[in-house]
Write a protein that holds these residues in place. Structure first.
Motif, short mmCIF file in Angstrom:
data_model
loop_
_atom_site.label_atom_id
_atom_site.label_comp_id
_atom_site.label_asym_id
_atom_site.label_seq_id
_atom_site.Cartn_x
_atom_site.Cartn_y
_atom_site.Cartn_z
N HIS A 1 27.93 25.80 9.48
CA HIS A 1 26.64 25.69 10.15
C HIS A 1 25.79 24.55 9.59
O HIS A 1 24.62 24.39 9.98
CB HIS A 1 25.86 27.00 10.03
N ASP A 2 26.37 23.75 8.67
CA ASP A 2 25.63 22.65 8.04
C ASP A 2 24.29 23.12 7.49
O ASP A 2 23.27 22.43 7.57
CB ASP A 2 25.39 21.51 9.06
N ASP A 3 24.28 24.32 6.94
CA ASP A 3 23.06 24.94 6.40
C ASP A 3 23.04 24.76 4.89
O ASP A 3 23.59 25.58 4.14
CB ASP A 3 23.03 26.43 6.79
N MET A 4 22.42 23.68 4.41
CA MET A 4 22.45 23.36 2.99
C MET A 4 21.68 24.37 2.14
O MET A 4 22.09 24.68 1.02
CB MET A 4 21.88 21.95 2.76
N ASP A 5 20.56 24.88 2.65
CA ASP A 5 19.80 25.88 1.89
C ASP A 5 20.64 27.14 1.69
O ASP A 5 20.68 27.70 0.60
CB ASP A 5 18.49 26.22 2.60
N VAL B 1 30.32 31.28 2.06
CA VAL B 1 30.19 29.86 1.71
C VAL B 1 30.73 28.99 2.85
O VAL B 1 30.09 28.03 3.29
CB VAL B 1 30.96 29.54 0.40
N ILE B 2 31.90 29.36 3.35
CA ILE B 2 32.52 28.61 4.45
C ILE B 2 31.64 28.67 5.69
O ILE B 2 31.48 27.67 6.41
CB ILE B 2 33.91 29.16 4.75
N ASP B 3 31.04 29.82 5.96
CA ASP B 3 30.16 29.96 7.12
C ASP B 3 28.94 29.03 7.00
O ASP B 3 28.53 28.41 7.99
CB ASP B 3 29.71 31.41 7.25
N ALA B 4 28.38 28.94 5.80
CA ALA B 4 27.24 28.05 5.59
C ALA B 4 27.64 26.59 5.82
O ALA B 4 26.88 25.81 6.40
CB ALA B 4 26.68 28.23 4.18
#
Length: 362
Positions: free
Chosen positions: A156-160, A150-153
């Motif tokens: 990376h500002d990766d909302m999907d 979750v933190i990695d997403a």
């Protein structure tokens, strides 16, 4: 264009009369706006990112066909919300949205019933052999892994991907709650009800409008309420000792600092630390947060290298020091109580003096 000019402009276009109510905001206020206001909303020159955020928020409430007006260079562009969500503006514009002319989406009640049903099926006889073998302890590794993803997403500002990883993390929560339910301890509903009551209880300055205590919204007030609620004898009680060392040290310092006792955290060593003859505190000076973080990261990285060259495990060293600090702090609080004092009732200056006396003899 100031507010008066905007009003004159809108009246001239027949989009607003002197009797109409309205709200005019800048694009930066979009994250905090209520999109249910019963009058015209005018957003001044939103950036592409701000416009996209408005579209996402509005589409979560209103149907795709809800009307949006864009005003630029004297022209009026009429779009649906769905069309606006894909619109790429070439110039600055005013965004007009009237919720009274927009049809709301039918609310879809949030429910975990499907996910809970799936979980019960997996754990039932004839379900998944692997899932049926798990217990709270065996699932700890997966809970940590899903949290890290979750933190990695987020990083990376990766909302999907964030949506997917939050789902995986939620599955772990439901997994633990279902195991507890099968063991007769609590249900997922108990978990939800418990955290909801706790958030209301710990935010009296939001939910209890009659409160007159101005300190309740401060970190100090939060820690005090939490300690009373949990009936914790020590300030650092409840801090998980299994945390990674850097996070453990941060939490210890935050809790001690939130009680106005920042000076107790001084190990007496930092004055010796310097880089190329310059004190480390000076090395971190910058007006930009990102630059300060980069410099701090470089210093930590260098320090890790120095420790490794000395044959010291940095993780273990910081963890041991943090646990030693916690134990010493517990002893300090016990000594205060035996002498008729309470840490929460002791002035920070007096607490620092007593701390120095305690450390010198232990």
């Amino acid at each position: 264009m100031n507010t008066e000019d905007i009003l004159t402009y809108l009246e001239g276009k027949g989009l607003l009369s002197p009797q109409d109510s309205f709200t005019i905001v800048k694009g930066e206020e979009i994250p905090f706006l209520s999109l249910n206001m019963p009058h015209l909303l005018v957003i001044i020159h939103p950036t592409p990112e701000e416009a996209a955020l408005f579209a996402r928020r509005a589409l979560a409430i209103y149907e795709d066909e809800a009307p949006v007006l864009l005003l630029a260079h004297g022209n009026i562009l009429r779009l649906s919300l769905e069309e606006f969500s894909h619109y790429e503006a070439k110039d600055d514009f005013l965004l007009l949205f009237d919720s009274r002319k927009a049809e709301k989406r039918r609310p879809v009640p949030f429910s975990l019933s499907d996910l809970k049903g799936t979980m019960h099926t997996l754990l039932a006889p004839g379900g998944c052999p692997w899932d049926r073998k798990q217990d709270h302890r065996s699932l700890c590794t997966y809970l940590i892994q899903e949290t890290a993803e979750v933190i990695d997403a987020i990083d990376h500002d990766d909302m999907d991907n964030l949506k997917e990883e939050l789902g995986d993390l939620l599955f772990q929560v439901v997994f633990h709650a279902t195991l507890a339910e099968k063991e007769g301890y609590f249900t997922m509903q108990d978990v939800e009800d418990g955290v909801n009551r706790k958030m209301i209880r710990r935010h009296p300055f939001v939910f209890d409008k009659d409160t007159s205590d101005s300190s309740v919204s401060t970190p100090e007030g939060w820690e005090k309420r939490k300690r009373i609620e949990k009936n914790r004898k020590y300030l650092l009680s409840g801090v998980p000792k299994c945390l990674p060392s850097l996070l453990l040290a941060c939490i210890i310092q935050k809790k001690v600092g939130s009680s106005g006792l920042q000076d107790l955290l001084n190990s007496g060593e930092q004055a010796r630390y310097e880089r190329n003859g310059i004190p480390l505190s000076s090395c971190l000076k910058s007006d930009r947060v990102a630059e300060k973080e980069k410099k701090a990261g470089a210093l930590l990285f260098d320090f890790v290298r120095i420790l490794r060259e000395e044959g010291i495990d940095p993780e273990l060293a910081l963890h041991r020091y943090s646990l030693d600090f916690m134990e010493k702090f517990h002893g300090f609080e016990e000594t205060l109580e035996k002498e008729g004092h309470r840490l929460t009732d002791t002035e920070p200056e007096k607490a620092l003096q007593l701390w120095k006396e305690y450390v010198s003899t232990h």
